[in-house]
Design a protein around this motif. Structure first.
Motif, PDB file in Angstrom:
ATOM      1  N   VAL A 135       0.850  -1.186   0.000  1.00 34.88           N
ATOM      2  CA  VAL A 135       0.000   0.000   0.000  1.00 34.88           C
ATOM      3  C   VAL A 135       0.892   1.244   0.000  1.00 34.88           C
ATOM      4  O   VAL A 135       1.762   1.389   0.866  1.00 34.88           O
ATOM      5  CB  VAL A 135      -0.936   0.009   1.228  1.00 34.88           C
ATOM      6  N   GLN A 136       0.692   2.115  -0.977  1.00 33.95           N
ATOM      7  CA  GLN A 136       1.524   3.304  -1.110  1.00 33.95           C
ATOM      8  C   GLN A 136       1.467   4.150   0.158  1.00 33.95           C
ATOM      9  O   GLN A 136       0.394   4.591   0.585  1.00 33.95           O
ATOM     10  CB  GLN A 136       1.034   4.140  -2.301  1.00 33.95           C
ATOM     11  N   GLY A 137       2.622   4.340   0.786  1.00 32.71           N
ATOM     12  CA  GLY A 137       2.686   5.135   2.004  1.00 32.71           C
ATOM     13  C   GLY A 137       1.968   4.513   3.182  1.00 32.71           C
ATOM     14  O   GLY A 137       1.778   5.163   4.204  1.00 32.71           O
ATOM     15  N   GLN A 138       1.541   3.250   3.014  1.00 34.32           N
ATOM     16  CA  GLN A 138       0.798   2.519   4.050  1.00 34.32           C
ATOM     17  C   GLN A 138      -0.434   3.302   4.505  1.00 34.32           C
ATOM     18  O   GLN A 138      -0.848   3.232   5.664  1.00 34.32           O
ATOM     19  CB  GLN A 138       1.722   2.158   5.210  1.00 34.32           C
ATOM     20  N   LEU A 139      -1.017   4.053   3.561  1.00 33.98           N
ATOM     21  CA  LEU A 139      -2.239   4.806   3.802  1.00 33.98           C
ATOM     22  C   LEU A 139      -3.216   4.504   2.676  1.00 33.98           C
ATOM     23  O   LEU A 139      -2.871   4.607   1.499  1.00 33.98           O
ATOM     24  CB  LEU A 139      -1.954   6.310   3.855  1.00 33.98           C
ATOM     25  N   VAL A 140      -4.433   4.111   3.021  1.00 36.63           N
ATOM     26  CA  VAL A 140      -5.440   3.785   2.019  1.00 36.63           C
ATOM     27  C   VAL A 140      -6.649   4.691   2.208  1.00 36.63           C
ATOM     28  O   VAL A 140      -7.055   4.986   3.342  1.00 36.63           O
ATOM     29  CB  VAL A 140      -5.845   2.292   2.104  1.00 36.63           C
ATOM     30  N   VAL A 141      -7.189   5.170   1.098  1.00 40.23           N
ATOM     31  CA  VAL A 141      -8.408   5.978   1.112  1.00 40.23           C
ATOM     32  C   VAL A 141      -9.529   5.115   0.551  1.00 40.23           C
ATOM     33  O   VAL A 141      -9.459   4.647  -0.593  1.00 40.23           O
ATOM     34  CB  VAL A 141      -8.246   7.259   0.282  1.00 40.23           C
ATOM     35  N   LEU A 142     -10.558   4.878   1.347  1.00 40.50           N
ATOM     36  CA  LEU A 142     -11.671   4.033   0.942  1.00 40.50           C
ATOM     37  C   LEU A 142     -12.622   4.802   0.022  1.00 40.50           C
ATOM     38  O   LEU A 142     -12.607   6.039  -0.006  1.00 40.50           O
ATOM     39  CB  LEU A 142     -12.420   3.552   2.183  1.00 40.50           C
ATOM     40  N   PRO A 143     -13.463   4.091  -0.736  1.00 40.68           N
ATOM     41  CA  PRO A 143     -14.445   4.764  -1.596  1.00 40.68           C
ATOM     42  C   PRO A 143     -15.358   5.719  -0.830  1.00 40.68           C
ATOM     43  O   PRO A 143     -15.885   6.672  -1.413  1.00 40.68           O
ATOM     44  CB  PRO A 143     -15.238   3.597  -2.189  1.00 40.68           C
ATOM     45  N   THR A 144     -15.541   5.483   0.453  1.00 34.34           N
ATOM     46  CA  THR A 144     -16.377   6.371   1.279  1.00 34.34           C
ATOM     47  C   THR A 144     -15.663   7.669   1.639  1.00 34.34           C
ATOM     48  O   THR A 144     -16.269   8.577   2.220  1.00 34.34           O
ATOM     49  CB  THR A 144     -16.762   5.654   2.580  1.00 34.34           C
ATOM     50  N   GLY A 145     -14.367   7.737   1.363  1.00 31.38           N
ATOM     51  CA  GLY A 145     -13.566   8.903   1.707  1.00 31.38           C
ATOM     52  C   GLY A 145     -12.786   8.761   2.997  1.00 31.38           C
ATOM     53  O   GLY A 145     -11.952   9.617   3.330  1.00 31.38           O
ATOM     54  N   HIS A 146     -13.015   7.687   3.741  1.00 32.03           N
ATOM     55  CA  HIS A 146     -12.314   7.469   5.007  1.00 32.03           C
ATOM     56  C   HIS A 146     -10.874   7.005   4.743  1.00 32.03           C
ATOM     57  O   HIS A 146     -10.604   6.326   3.758  1.00 32.03           O
ATOM     58  CB  HIS A 146     -13.047   6.428   5.843  1.00 32.03           C
ATOM     59  N   LYS A 147      -9.997   7.342   5.675  1.00 36.16           N
ATOM     60  CA  LYS A 147      -8.588   6.984   5.553  1.00 36.16           C
ATOM     61  C   LYS A 147      -8.179   5.997   6.648  1.00 36.16           C
ATOM     62  O   LYS A 147      -8.559   6.162   7.812  1.00 36.16           O
ATOM     63  CB  LYS A 147      -7.709   8.237   5.650  1.00 36.16           C
ATOM     64  N   LEU A 148      -7.417   5.007   6.243  1.00 36.76           N
ATOM     65  CA  LEU A 148      -6.855   4.026   7.173  1.00 36.76           C
ATOM     66  C   LEU A 148      -5.346   4.012   7.012  1.00 36.76           C
ATOM     67  O   LEU A 148      -4.834   3.967   5.889  1.00 36.76           O
ATOM     68  CB  LEU A 148      -7.417   2.629   6.896  1.00 36.76           C
ATOM     69  N   GLN A 149      -4.645   4.055   8.125  1.00 34.15           N
ATOM     70  CA  GLN A 149      -3.186   4.019   8.108  1.00 34.15           C
ATOM     71  C   GLN A 149      -2.705   2.726   8.751  1.00 34.15           C
ATOM     72  O   GLN A 149      -3.209   2.320   9.800  1.00 34.15           O
ATOM     73  CB  GLN A 149      -2.617   5.229   8.864  1.00 34.15           C
ATOM     74  N   PHE A 150      -1.719   2.091   8.129  1.00 32.41           N
ATOM     75  CA  PHE A 150      -1.162   0.847   8.647  1.00 32.41           C
ATOM     76  C   PHE A 150       0.180   1.144   9.305  1.00 32.41           C
ATOM     77  O   PHE A 150       1.020   1.851   8.739  1.00 32.41           O
ATOM     78  CB  PHE A 150      -0.993  -0.171   7.523  1.00 32.41           C
ATOM     79  N   ILE A 151       0.384   0.614  10.503  1.00 32.37           N
ATOM     80  CA  ILE A 151       1.609   0.858  11.272  1.00 32.37           C
ATOM     81  C   ILE A 151       2.222  -0.482  11.653  1.00 32.37           C
ATOM     82  O   ILE A 151       1.805  -1.112  12.638  1.00 32.37           O
ATOM     83  CB  ILE A 151       1.333   1.698  12.545  1.00 32.37           C
ATOM     84  N   PRO A 152       3.200  -0.967  10.886  1.00 33.23           N
ATOM     85  CA  PRO A 152       3.863  -2.236  11.241  1.00 33.23           C
ATOM     86  C   PRO A 152       4.551  -2.138  12.600  1.00 33.23           C
ATOM     87  O   PRO A 152       5.161  -1.114  12.930  1.00 33.23           O
ATOM     88  CB  PRO A 152       4.889  -2.430  10.117  1.00 33.23           C
ATOM     89  N   THR A 153       4.431  -3.210  13.384  1.00 36.47           N
ATOM     90  CA  THR A 153       5.082  -3.266  14.703  1.00 36.47           C
ATOM     91  C   THR A 153       5.868  -4.574  14.793  1.00 36.47           C
ATOM     92  O   THR A 153       5.438  -5.516  15.452  1.00 36.47           O
ATOM     93  CB  THR A 153       4.038  -3.202  15.836  1.00 36.47           C
ATOM     94  N   PRO A 154       7.012  -4.652  14.107  1.00 37.53           N
ATOM     95  CA  PRO A 154       7.768  -5.907  14.054  1.00 37.53           C
ATOM     96  C   PRO A 154       8.087  -6.464  15.444  1.00 37.53           C
ATOM     97  O   PRO A 154       8.501  -5.729  16.335  1.00 37.53           O
ATOM     98  CB  PRO A 154       9.055  -5.515  13.320  1.00 37.53           C
ATOM     99  N   PHE A 155       7.851  -7.765  15.608  1.00 36.07           N
ATOM    100  CA  PHE A 155       8.155  -8.515  16.831  1.00 36.07           C
ATOM    101  C   PHE A 155       7.338  -8.050  18.041  1.00 36.07           C
ATOM    102  O   PHE A 155       7.736  -8.252  19.170  1.00 36.07           O
ATOM    103  CB  PHE A 155       9.654  -8.478  17.126  1.00 36.07           C
ATOM    104  N   CYS A 156       6.164  -7.480  17.775  1.00 32.62           N
ATOM    105  CA  CYS A 156       5.216  -7.168  18.856  1.00 32.62           C
ATOM    106  C   CYS A 156       3.906  -7.922  18.613  1.00 32.62           C
ATOM    107  O   CYS A 156       2.902  -7.324  18.313  1.00 32.62           O
ATOM    108  CB  CYS A 156       4.951  -5.674  18.925  1.00 32.62           C
ATOM    109  N   HIS A 157       3.812  -9.187  18.763  1.00 30.99           N
ATOM    110  CA  HIS A 157       4.913 -10.052  19.125  1.00 30.99           C
ATOM    111  C   HIS A 157       5.419 -10.876  17.954  1.00 30.99           C
ATOM    112  O   HIS A 157       6.391 -11.616  18.077  1.00 30.99           O
ATOM    113  CB  HIS A 157       4.505 -10.983  20.285  1.00 30.99           C
ATOM    114  N   PHE A 158       4.769 -10.751  16.788  1.00 32.83           N
ATOM    115  CA  PHE A 158       5.179 -11.493  15.599  1.00 32.83           C
ATOM    116  C   PHE A 158       5.928 -10.564  14.646  1.00 32.83           C
ATOM    117  O   PHE A 158       5.695  -9.353  14.630  1.00 32.83           O
ATOM    118  CB  PHE A 158       3.938 -12.090  14.921  1.00 32.83           C
ATOM    119  N   ARG A 159       6.810 -11.151  13.828  1.00 30.19           N
ATOM    120  CA  ARG A 159       7.582 -10.369  12.866  1.00 30.19           C
ATOM    121  C   ARG A 159       6.682  -9.517  11.974  1.00 30.19           C
ATOM    122  O   ARG A 159       6.991  -8.366  11.667  1.00 30.19           O
ATOM    123  CB  ARG A 159       8.417 -11.321  11.993  1.00 30.19           C
ATOM    124  N   GLY A 160       5.526 -10.045  11.581  1.00 30.05           N
ATOM    125  CA  GLY A 160       4.663  -9.320  10.665  1.00 30.05           C
ATOM    126  C   GLY A 160       3.505  -8.601  11.318  1.00 30.05           C
ATOM    127  O   GLY A 160       2.562  -8.204  10.621  1.00 30.05           O
TER     128      GLY A 160
END
Length: 367
Positions: free
Chosen positions: A128-153
């Motif tokens: 996902v470009q910039g880990q930010l997605v804009v839904l068709p409704t106009g809402h925004k969701l941001q993804f924040i990876p947290t490696p090893f908390c508690h899994f690598r992914g």
């Protein structure tokens, strides 16, 4: 009022944000969330951390109460990581709704799709470009990876409109007494992280990312335990940054040997009160040397532990397991929380078998 929330029903946490979890009356609660987006003449739905297979009936009932058509009408499902308590119901959901798209990191999906979901539509957070997605409704969701908390992914998801950060296992806790966290929840959060998080460095990296969010989150909603709002966010983040967990504890146990021995002797006193001195004497006999192998513990004439031989965590765990093996169910109900409380009071790691009781909440009073 928060303490009057009916946990047998869905609960609206913010406009369009619903708690649809289960197990909140148990030792390790499971929080699942439904987000309903409306805008631009369309509606979208997102299910966050659906939960284990045991929770399917509860999840279905709660989702159906707020979403006409229920689980079959969900568009997207997000999973923080691939543990069964997070995605157990997901394979059934994908069969019920073949249009359902799963969102996760590639590391998570690599293991998750082994549950019979190889043909399920999937979108990788990593792409996902910039880990930010804009839904068709106009809402925004941001993804924040947290490696090893508690899994690598592992990866959090931030709803920028509600300003709710869904954190997965990060900030999760045991023995929550209600849906919303209070300061007393810290004891359960501390115990959970000491057991399941690998290192303080991983936690610090995740906290740094949370502090960088703009706007700052108004609530942290983990998959286990209480939902965290207000001043507790900063308080718990500060404490988490200083918390030793996992390998930090194991690496430092050699320095804590006197504390560990003192805790073990305190546990012996409590165990004698519950099981009786004769029974404890008999059990300790298992740990005396017979000439074929060295003793795990050096005991004094008073059967107090003077030293621990070999790997201290394994030795203590073996002793505690035997105590509980010879305890009745009623005795376990008394002894397990006492042992856990002694360990936490002295800053020592809890043991998994003390934390996996799923029938009744365990009350802790540790600062």
């Amino acid at each position: 009022m928060e303490n009057l929330i009916n946990l047998d029903q869905a609960s609206e946490l913010a406009p369009g944000v619903y708690w649809v979890g289960a197990g909140t009356k148990t030792f390790l609660s499971r929080n699942s969330f439904l987000r309903i987006f409306k805008g631009n003449g369309t509606t979208g739905t997102l299910l966050i951390d659906p939960g284990p297979t045991n929770d399917l009936d509860s999840l279905s009932q709660k989702v159906s109460a707020v979403l006409p058509g229920g689980l079959a009408k969900i568009n997207l499902a997000f999973i923080n990581h691939q543990d069964p308590d997070v995605l157990g119901v997901l394979p059934m959901l994908t069969k019920l709704n073949q249009n359902l798209t799963v969102i996760a990191t590639e590391d998570t999906w690599r293991l998750a799709n082994l549950n019979g979901m190889s043909q399920t539509p999937f979108r990788a957070v990593d792409k996902v470009q910039g880990q930010l997605v804009v839904l068709p409704t106009g809402h925004k969701l941001q993804f924040i990876p947290t490696p090893f908390c508690h899994f690598r992914g592992a990866c959090m998801i931030y709803d920028l409109e509600s300003r709710i950060l869904f954190t997965g296992d990060l900030f999760g806790g045991i023995a929550a007494s209600g849906l919303h966290a209070v300061e007393a929840n810290w004891a359960g959060i501390k115990a959970f992280h000491q057991l399941y998080m690998p290192s303080n460095e991983a936690i610090k990296m995740a906290i740094k990312k949370i502090r960088a969010l703009d706007p700052a989150p108004l609530a942290l909603m983990p998959q286990h335990g209480g939902l965290i709002k207000g001043e507790l966010i900063e308080l718990f983040m500060n404490r988490m940054e200083e918390l030793q967990v996992g390998l930090d504890i194991i690496a430092s146990l050699s320095e804590k040997m006197p504390v560990l021995i003192a805790a073990l002797n305190e546990i012996l006193i409590q165990t004698k009160e519950v099981l009786g001195e004769d029974e404890v004497h008999r059990i300790m006999g298992y740990f005396k040397p017979d000439g074929t192998y060295p003793a795990m513990f050096t005991l004094g004439d008073d059967e107090q532990v003077k030293d621990i031989k070999g790997e201290p965590v394994e030795a203590v765990e073996a002793l505690l397991r035997i105590f509980l093996k010879f305890a009745s169910e009623n005795q376990k109900e008394i002894l397990s929380p006492r042992i856990l409380q002694i360990l936490l009071q002295r800053g020592l790691p809890p043991f998994d078998f003390l934390l996996t009781r799923d029938d009744k909440p365990m009350e802790l009073s540790i600062e």
